[in-house]
Design an enzyme around this catalytic site. Structure first.
Site, mmCIF file in Angstrom:
data_model
loop_
_atom_site.group_PDB
_atom_site.id
_atom_site.type_symbol
_atom_site.label_atom_id
_atom_site.label_comp_id
_atom_site.label_asym_id
_atom_site.label_seq_id
_atom_site.Cartn_x
_atom_site.Cartn_y
_atom_site.Cartn_z
ATOM 1 C CG ASP A 13 44.073 39.650 33.216
ATOM 2 O OD1 ASP A 13 44.286 38.607 33.841
ATOM 3 O OD2 ASP A 13 44.031 39.716 31.973
ATOM 4 C CE LYS A 16 38.520 37.772 38.401
ATOM 5 N NZ LYS A 16 39.170 38.478 37.303
ATOM 6 N N GLY A 17 42.346 38.480 42.458
ATOM 7 C CA GLY A 17 43.094 37.605 43.363
ATOM 8 C C GLY A 17 43.469 38.336 44.635
ATOM 9 N N GLY A 40 44.509 33.435 36.264
ATOM 10 C CA GLY A 40 45.812 33.587 36.895
ATOM 11 C C GLY A 40 45.669 34.655 37.947
ATOM 12 C CG HIS A 41 42.996 34.679 40.604
ATOM 13 N ND1 HIS A 41 41.956 33.949 41.074
ATOM 14 C CD2 HIS A 41 42.529 35.333 39.515
ATOM 15 C CE1 HIS A 41 40.900 34.146 40.296
ATOM 16 N NE2 HIS A 41 41.228 34.977 39.346
ATOM 17 C CD GLN A 225 38.178 32.851 33.112
ATOM 18 O OE1 GLN A 225 37.128 32.354 33.465
ATOM 19 N NE2 GLN A 225 39.340 32.273 33.369
ATOM 20 C CB VAL A 415 46.856 52.438 46.818
ATOM 21 C CG1 VAL A 415 45.623 53.310 46.695
ATOM 22 C CG2 VAL A 415 47.048 51.987 48.267
#
Ligand code: IMP
Length: 429
Positions: A13, A16-17, A40-41, A225, A415
């Site tokens: 979390d 990364k997505g 979950g991205h 992950q 940001v």
């Protein structure tokens, strides 16, 4: 040729997505190499929020090839649902956008029953898994009882493989977890149907990747992950069931180590974790709650509230070493606006002794006391900053402290959730 690996340096979390989505504009191929739909991205494009769990984040670009490589455990039902949801939103219009390795493991219905059943029996000692059957599917891979994506398009093979596994699974389901037995015929029919629907995607992705890399494609490997959830190097047993570190790109996709050029480690400007397990810098107080609210820190897969805490450089340096991080992307810096002073953990103390690494024992990790460096916060909103110089001085100092204490350049600062709310200081491609 140019390859880039993107990995999470904390407990997942990290955002990364978004980073993958941003850099995919410069990539020809995006590859997932481990995990499954436990990830979950969250991607925000043109004001719309899109969450993908299994399909690589590159799917939002029509000309990018996406690969679900051999290292994954794939739930075909979830994959099909994700595909139609993306199609309904105007993405993924061509089947050619996605290839799935015939060597990838399949998540079967019994894996999900076992995942839930174990967690229920563990009670307070539970891992806090996502309940998607990930661990039991990887267990079957290791015990050679797994079913692979290629089996779904070979009816006789699939029947054989299901028959070889189902008695043992039903024994567990009935006697250990007290749930109804699964009917092998029904499972076979359902998974043959999945095979028919996914046939166009299933192929030898290792071969495709070798060809694309030799042909000069730019390839981005999308980690899921985070390093502290790695089955070997994370906070065992409160980890996921795959290796998430950059080294596993090689096993999980079939690309050799000498082909990996850059490793981008993604770090959230503070720490979060879902599920159980040690978390030295956790803020189990009002400030933690306020960070959760500002950062919308709820699991993209399970909706669970994430535990929040200060940035931990012992953890980050552990990840830098394990992954060979060559550049850092700092995400969600905007969430820290208005908090002053900010604290950064620079070392631990265990039984009065200083410790500058992550202890292997979970009990030790729970007992360590963080040593903090205090830095000044800032009041300005950051979401409109588009260059490093636009950031207020204290925010720049925060980023430079990370660079200084890791020895790795921060090449990207995020940001806000939108693609353009990013400061790309140096492009990895
Ligand atoms: P599993 O991967 O479902 O077996 O869950 C094992 C642990 O990893 C649990 O603590 C989960 O909450 C955590 N986990 C798995 N995937 C993710 C992720 O993508 N982000 C954050 N935590 C995750």
């Amino acid at each position: 040729m140019s390859t880039l690996v993107i990995v999470g340096t904390q407990w997942g979390d990290e955002g990364k997505g978004k980073i993958v989505d941003l850099l995919t504009g410069r990539a020809d191929v995006v590859v997932r190499f481990q995990g499954g739909n436990n990830a979950g991205h969250t991607l925000k494009v043109a004001g719309e929020e899109i969450i993908v769990h299994l399909i690589p984040s590159g799917i939002l670009y029509p000309n990018t090839l996406n690969i679900i490589a051999n290292g994954l455990v794939v739930d075909p039902g979830v994959l099909l649902e994700e595909k139609s949801a993306l199609r309904a939103k105007g993405y993924f219009q061509s089947d050619e956008q996605l290839l799935i390795s015939e060597r990838a493991q399949v998540i079967m219905p019994y894996h999900k029953v076992i995942d839930h059943g174990r967690e229920e029996l563990l009670g307070n000692a539970k891992i806090g898994t996502t309940g998607r059957g990930i661990g039991p599917a990887y267990e079957d891979k290791a015990s050679r009882m797994g079913i692979r994506m290629g089996d779904l398009i070979r009816p006789e093979r699939l029947k054989e493989r299901i028959n070889a596994a189902i008695d043992e699974k039903n024994f567990l389901i009935e006697h250990r977890f007290k749930k109804p037995r699964l009917d092998p015929e029904q499972v076979l029919e359902q998974y043959l149907d999945y095979g028919r629907q996914l046939q166009a995607h299933i192929t030898d992705t290792t071969h495709v990747l070798h060809q694309r890399i030799s042909g000069g494609s730019r390839v981005l490997f999308e980690g899921a992950q985070g390093t502290l959830l790695d089955i070997d190097h994370g906070t065992y047993p409160f980890v996921t069931s795959s290796n998430v570190v950059a080294g596993n790109v090689c096993c999980g996709s079939g690309v050799s180590p000498d082909r990996l050029d850059q490793i981008l480690g993604v770090v959230k400007a503070y720490s979060t974790r879902v599920g159980q397990g040690g978390f030295p810098t956790e803020l189990d107080n009002e400030l933690g709650e306020s960070i959760r609210a500002r950062g919308a820190e709820y699991g993209a897969t399970t909706g669970r509230p994430r535990r929040c805490g200060w940035l931990d450089l012992v953890i980050l340096n552990h990840s830098v070493r394990l992954n060979g991080v060559s550049g850092i992307a700092v995400t969600k810096l905007d969430v820290l606006t208005g908090i002053s002073p900010l604290k950064i953990c620079t070392a631990y103390e265990l039984d009065g002794q200083p410790l500058d690494r992550v202890p292997a024992d979970i009990g030790d990790l729970e007992r360590v006391k963080p040593r903090y460096r205090e830095v000044k916060g800032w009041e300005e909103h950051l979401s409109d900053c588009r260059s490093f110089d636009d950031l207020p001085k204290n925010a720049r100092d925060y980023v430079e402290t990370i660079e200084h204490l890791t020895g790795v350049p921060v090449t990207l600062v995020s940001v806000g959730p939108a693609r353009d709310q990013s400061i790309l200081r140096k492009s990895p491609f």
